[in-house]
Design an enzyme around this catalytic site. Structure first.
Site, PDB file in Angstrom:
ATOM      1  N   ARG A 257     -11.218  -9.728  -3.774  1.00 56.71           N
ATOM      2  CA  ARG A 257     -10.664  -9.598  -2.423  1.00 56.71           C
ATOM      3  C   ARG A 257     -10.429  -8.126  -2.103  1.00 56.71           C
ATOM      4  O   ARG A 257      -9.879  -7.375  -2.890  1.00 56.71           O
ATOM      5  CB  ARG A 257      -9.347 -10.359  -2.323  1.00 56.71           C
ATOM      6  CG  ARG A 257      -8.620 -10.227  -0.964  1.00 56.71           C
ATOM      7  CD  ARG A 257      -7.570  -9.139  -0.968  1.00 56.71           C
ATOM      8  NE  ARG A 257      -6.769  -9.115   0.278  1.00 56.71           N
ATOM      9  CZ  ARG A 257      -5.890  -8.166   0.571  1.00 56.71           C
ATOM     10  NH1 ARG A 257      -5.702  -7.167  -0.261  1.00 56.71           N
ATOM     11  NH2 ARG A 257      -5.215  -8.210   1.703  1.00 56.71           N
ATOM     12  N   VAL A 258     -10.856  -7.714  -0.929  1.00 56.27           N
ATOM     13  CA  VAL A 258     -10.611  -6.355  -0.453  1.00 56.27           C
ATOM     14  C   VAL A 258      -9.874  -6.453   0.875  1.00 56.27           C
ATOM     15  O   VAL A 258     -10.296  -7.191   1.770  1.00 56.27           O
ATOM     16  CB  VAL A 258     -11.934  -5.568  -0.275  1.00 56.27           C
ATOM     17  CG1 VAL A 258     -11.657  -4.175   0.286  1.00 56.27           C
ATOM     18  CG2 VAL A 258     -12.687  -5.481  -1.602  1.00 56.27           C
ATOM     19  N   GLY A 259      -8.785  -5.736   1.005  1.00 57.39           N
ATOM     20  CA  GLY A 259      -8.013  -5.737   2.248  1.00 57.39           C
ATOM     21  C   GLY A 259      -8.403  -4.576   3.145  1.00 57.39           C
ATOM     22  O   GLY A 259      -9.525  -4.068   3.085  1.00 57.39           O
ATOM     23  N   ASP A 260      -7.445  -4.135   3.948  1.00 57.00           N
ATOM     24  CA  ASP A 260      -7.735  -3.078   4.926  1.00 57.00           C
ATOM     25  C   ASP A 260      -7.799  -1.689   4.319  1.00 57.00           C
ATOM     26  O   ASP A 260      -8.506  -0.809   4.836  1.00 57.00           O
ATOM     27  CB  ASP A 260      -6.636  -3.062   5.995  1.00 57.00           C
ATOM     28  CG  ASP A 260      -5.290  -2.633   5.403  1.00 57.00           C
ATOM     29  OD1 ASP A 260      -4.832  -1.519   5.711  1.00 57.00           O
ATOM     30  OD2 ASP A 260      -4.710  -3.404   4.634  1.00 57.00           O
TER      31      ASP A 260
ATOM     32  N   THR B  16       0.795  -1.217   0.000  1.00 52.86           N
ATOM     33  CA  THR B  16       0.000   0.000   0.000  1.00 52.86           C
ATOM     34  C   THR B  16       0.836   1.281   0.000  1.00 52.86           C
ATOM     35  O   THR B  16       1.982   1.257   0.398  1.00 52.86           O
ATOM     36  CB  THR B  16      -0.782  -0.078   1.330  1.00 52.86           C
ATOM     37  OG1 THR B  16      -1.384  -1.345   1.385  1.00 52.86           O
ATOM     38  CG2 THR B  16      -1.788   1.001   1.484  1.00 52.86           C
TER      39      THR B  16
ATOM     40  N   THR C 262      -0.383   0.124   6.672  1.00 53.19           N
ATOM     41  CA  THR C 262       0.160  -0.698   5.598  1.00 53.19           C
ATOM     42  C   THR C 262       0.597  -2.039   6.190  1.00 53.19           C
ATOM     43  O   THR C 262       0.954  -2.107   7.353  1.00 53.19           O
ATOM     44  CB  THR C 262       1.364  -0.003   4.920  1.00 53.19           C
ATOM     45  OG1 THR C 262       2.113  -0.967   4.170  1.00 53.19           O
ATOM     46  CG2 THR C 262       2.300   0.645   5.932  1.00 53.19           C
TER      47      THR C 262
END
Length: 310
Positions: free
Chosen positions: A197-200, A169, A220
């Site tokens: 997929r989605v992360g933070d 990130t 990150t």
């Protein structure tokens, strides 16, 4: 009130071949954001400008230079948040957009929503006339090569987020001369991630958070781990209890490591202009500009300083 901006280019095992370019990239982005602040611009404008500079730099996994998912597609996530009003905008799994952070800001300012995803985010971009770019213009030759090489290798991601193909990130936090704080975070995610997929990164309280009463954070690292501990908000909760920015970040990152075995990093700024850049991965490229000059680092405990050219 003196303005400050801090940026990061991702916390991971940055290989030596990318080390100099990563540090140079965050320094340029920090100066870009600070020039906005120096002209009297808002923290919100500054973090957007800094993150756009990182998205446009192919060294980083955001916008141009993003990693590919399991199907060989680019899916981008971003968030921006205004600490003055707690207004926030985010996009996830968006395609063909070179600067997702600006689309996230448009979600914040032009809709009644906080997040738009996938096709809906792209339809919104189209409706406001935001230019789209062919996917192949966002993908580097090196990424295509790495993607093919690692196509069947996903197991390493959790190895302390220190696998060299993990990329990550970008983000920025700032406080302006009025004492307003803001954050922005943008990513292409993890190479070979499942489609959708989605992360933070685009999730409020995880990838970033900004509140004038406490401060602003951009995170990150391993996205699933950050989500589980809502890292950005966790850091600010320690700040609210009176701890320093650095201690709050270190405590929170240690908790994430102990509790869910995740590594990562965070940049934080307070409304009074204090700042910190902290990480538990091998390396994190970061840079900050304040009234004192340009600060930057890559290795743990590294903190170098340069005078700013006027």
């Amino acid at each position: 009130m003196s303005a400050v901006i801090v940026v990061h280019g991702g916390a991971w095992a940055i290989p030596n071949s990318l080390a100099k370019a990563s540090v140079d990239g965050v320094k340029v982005a920090a100066c870009e954001g600070f020039s906005v602040l120096r002209r009297g611009g808002s923290a919100l404008d500054a973090v957007e400008a800094a993150v756009r500079a990182l998205e446009d730099n192919t060294v980083f996994d955001a916008g141009h230079g993003a990693v590919l998912n399991a199907d060989g597609e680019v899916e981008l996530d971003a968030i921006i948040m205004d600490g003055r009003t707690l207004a926030s905008g985010a996009v996830s799994s968006v395609k063909n957009i070179a600067n997702p952070v600006s689309l996230a800001r448009a979600v914040m300012e032009k809709t009644a929503h906080v997040m738009l995803t996938s096709r809906g985010a792209n339809l919104f971009a189209e409706s406001i006339g935001m230019a789209t770019v062919p996917t192949d213009t966002l993908v580097t030759e090196n990424e295509m090569k790495e993607w093919r090489k690692n196509k069947n290798y996903v197991a390493g991601v959790m190895e302390d987020f220190n696998c060299q193909w993990a990329h990550d990130t970008v983000g920025a936090v700032a406080v302006d001369s009025a004492g307003n704080v803001a954050c922005a975070t943008s990513t292409g995610g993890i190479r070979n991630k499942m489609v959708g997929r989605v992360g933070d990164s685009p999730i409020i309280g995880s990838g970033g958070y900004a509140d004038n009463f406490v401060g602003a954070v951009s995170c990150t690292g391993h996205g699933e781990s950050i989500l589980k501990v809502t890292l950005a908000r966790l850091i600010l909760s320690h700040v609210e209890q009176g701890k320093s920015l650095a201690d709050s970040s270190q405590l929170s990152l240690k908790y994430m490591g102990d509790r869910v075995l995740g590594a990562g990093g965070a940049i934080v700024v307070s409304p009074s202009g204090q700042w910190a850049a902290t990480f538990t991965t091998e390396r994190m490229a970061w840079a900050a500009v304040d009234h004192d000059g340009l600060w930057y680092g890559l290795e743990p405990n590294e903190r170098r300083k340069e005078q700013l050219s006027q």
